[in-house]
Motif scaffolding. Structure first.
Motif, short mmCIF file in Angstrom:
data_model
loop_
_atom_site.label_atom_id
_atom_site.label_comp_id
_atom_site.label_asym_id
_atom_site.label_seq_id
_atom_site.Cartn_x
_atom_site.Cartn_y
_atom_site.Cartn_z
N SER A 131 3.63 -8.35 9.48
CA SER A 131 4.33 -7.60 8.53
C SER A 131 2.99 -7.23 8.77
N GLU A 154 12.35 6.84 -2.47
CA GLU A 154 11.31 5.50 -2.88
C GLU A 154 10.78 4.97 -3.71
N THR A 174 9.03 -4.50 -2.63
CA THR A 174 8.71 -3.84 -1.13
C THR A 174 7.68 -2.85 -1.45
N ARG A 175 8.41 -2.00 -2.88
CA ARG A 175 7.28 -0.95 -2.99
C ARG A 175 6.96 -0.98 -4.51
N GLU A 205 7.30 -2.97 4.23
CA GLU A 205 9.13 -3.35 5.23
C GLU A 205 9.62 -1.47 4.81
N ALA A 206 11.31 -2.12 4.61
CA ALA A 206 12.36 -1.04 4.48
C ALA A 206 12.47 -0.78 2.25
N ALA A 207 12.09 -0.05 2.15
CA ALA A 207 11.94 0.08 0.21
C ALA A 207 13.80 -0.29 -0.03
N ASP A 208 14.83 -0.39 0.43
CA ASP A 208 16.07 -1.29 0.00
C ASP A 208 16.10 -2.42 1.07
N PRO A 209 15.24 -3.40 1.09
CA PRO A 209 16.04 -4.67 2.19
C PRO A 209 17.00 -4.76 1.87
N GLU A 210 18.15 -5.12 3.02
CA GLU A 210 19.20 -5.31 3.28
C GLU A 210 19.08 -7.15 3.32
#
Length: 417
Positions: A131, A154, A174-175, A205-210
């Motif tokens: 990570s 974001e 994540t942000r 990681e992703a701005a909008d994690p699944e």
């Protein structure tokens, strides 16, 4: 000449020597070891070859700006990272039980380079990267076009929770970001000239994690919000500006499932009068995100509000956003360039592809209203734009709520829904 990575710094009982060259500090000398049993390092130091090995190792670490430790096993001594802002316990909360290595560029790059400077923290397990969290100091007020929109998408999304307590900033799992005071500037400005907005950010990681579970979302929000405030405090200390901020309270996480309102075609995202066009209505539409801890439509004290709606089995997704913070609204209003189609009315706006932005100068300062279809911002003008169809009713309702008065968006006749 290219910037060299800033050296790592060791924290010990020796007072820190003030730096002569601005915000960067030299590393203090390490504390002498106690006269205990020699150990391997001490035995090495008794020979010429051992001294050469130790010198090469320490020199390589300091020259590269790389630091590494485990949460329960610190080689040498505990050190603060990212310009001396983040202590080991704050950093460890951002990662699982891994080796953490850090590398940073000089803080002064944030002034010399109008874009940003960065600090990278990486978590390794079995010598493999697992990570990464990136900290940055960015002159946000200089961004335009695609760069301004990328940051807006974001960091002002419906997943972000306002930090509150007198701090202009937001955080998710994540942000995270915090605006720096205007006093955090190294060059002088003319009388009446306002410095551009500068922010510190954290991203992982992703701005909008699944599919993120509730436990990870809660832990991530807590660690990111605490870390970004500490980061801001460290940067403010280096620049000698106003501060520090207090640690944020426990923030409300982004609502999910039954916590979200049902879709009402005539009261979209809970705002009376904001309507979906008939061709976009459907039984599968649902609200999938709304700014935590706020009511529909921000008051003057709630500077940022966003809501996301989607049709899980259809083509349409929509984000509505109101930015009532004047400096941030100035950034948002610059995301569309001269090629966008202008929108008329009491304010100033433009439309291109799936992105519509409208701004107005109100009693509290500039306010920006956004209607956006994710994934369609680069498309050419379509026959049916969901963002453009919803924008007039959204601006009319939100303008009254935030104190802008009665506003009517005028859409060119050839683009009217």
């Amino acid at each position: 000449m290219a910037d060299e990575p800033e050296s790592s710094k060791m924290v010990n009982s020796v007072p820190e020597t003030p730096e002569v060259d601005g915000p960067l500090r030299q590393a203090p000398a390490p504390r002498p070891s106690a006269p205990e049993s020699p150990g391997r390092m001490r035995r090495l130091s008794r020979s010429r070859s051992g001294i050469a090995v130790i010198g090469a190792l320490v020199g390589a670490l300091l020259a590269s700006g790389v630091m590494a430790w485990r949460s329960d096993e610190l080689p040498f001594m505990a050190r603060d990272v990212c310009w001396g802002s983040l202590s080991p316990d704050v950093v460890h909360a951002l990662f699982s039980d891994t080796d953490v290595r850090s590398r940073e560029l000089p803080l002064r790059r944030a002034t010399e380079d109008q874009m940003h400077t960065e600090c990278s923290m990486q978590g390794f397990g079995a010598d493999e990267l697992e990570s990464e969290v990136t900290a940055s100091v960015r002159t946000l007020g200089e961004l335009r076009g695609a760069q301004a929109w990328s940051w807006t998408e974001e960091y002002l999304s419906s997943r972000m929770t306002p930090l509150g307590e007198g701090i202009t900033g937001m955080a998710s799992s994540t942000r995270a970001w915090v605006a720096l005071p205007a006093s955090c500037e190294e060059r002088s400005y003319e009388s009446g000239e306002k410095p551009p907005l500068r922010v510190v950010t954290l991203a992982s990681e992703a701005a909008d994690p699944e599919g993120q579970n509730v436990v990870d979302a809660r832990r991530g929000l807590d660690s990111m919000s605490r870390a970004v405030v500490r980061l801001a405090n460290g940067v403010m200390e280096r620049y000698g500006c106003d501060g520090p901020y207090s640690d944020p309270p426990t923030l409300r996480r982004a609502p999910e499932g039954n916590e979200l309102p049902d879709v009402d075609a005539d009261r979209l995202c809970g705002i009376q009068g904001v309507r979906l066009p008939r061709w976009a209505e459907g039984p599968d539409a649902e609200v999938v995100g709304i700014t935590p801890g706020t009511k529909p439509g921000p008051s003057s004290a709630e500077g940022i509000w966003a809501c996301d709606v989607r049709q899980p089995f259809g083509p349409n997704r929509l984000r509505l956003m109101t930015v009532a913070d004047p400096e941030l609204a100035g950034v948002v209003s610059r995301v569309l360039g001269n090629r966008a189609t202008r929108l008329g009315g009491e304010g100033q706006g433009a439309y291109a592809g799936g992105l519509s932005v409208y701004a107005a100068d109100c009693r509290s300062g500039r306010v920006a209203f956004v209607a956006y279809e994710p994934g369609k911002e680069s498309e050419s003008h379509a026959d049916k734009s969901l963002a453009l169809a919803v924008l007039p009713s959204y601006v009319k309702a939100e303008a009254k709520r935030v104190g802008c008065g009665d506003m009517n968006v005028k859409v060119p006749s050839n683009l009217a829904p």
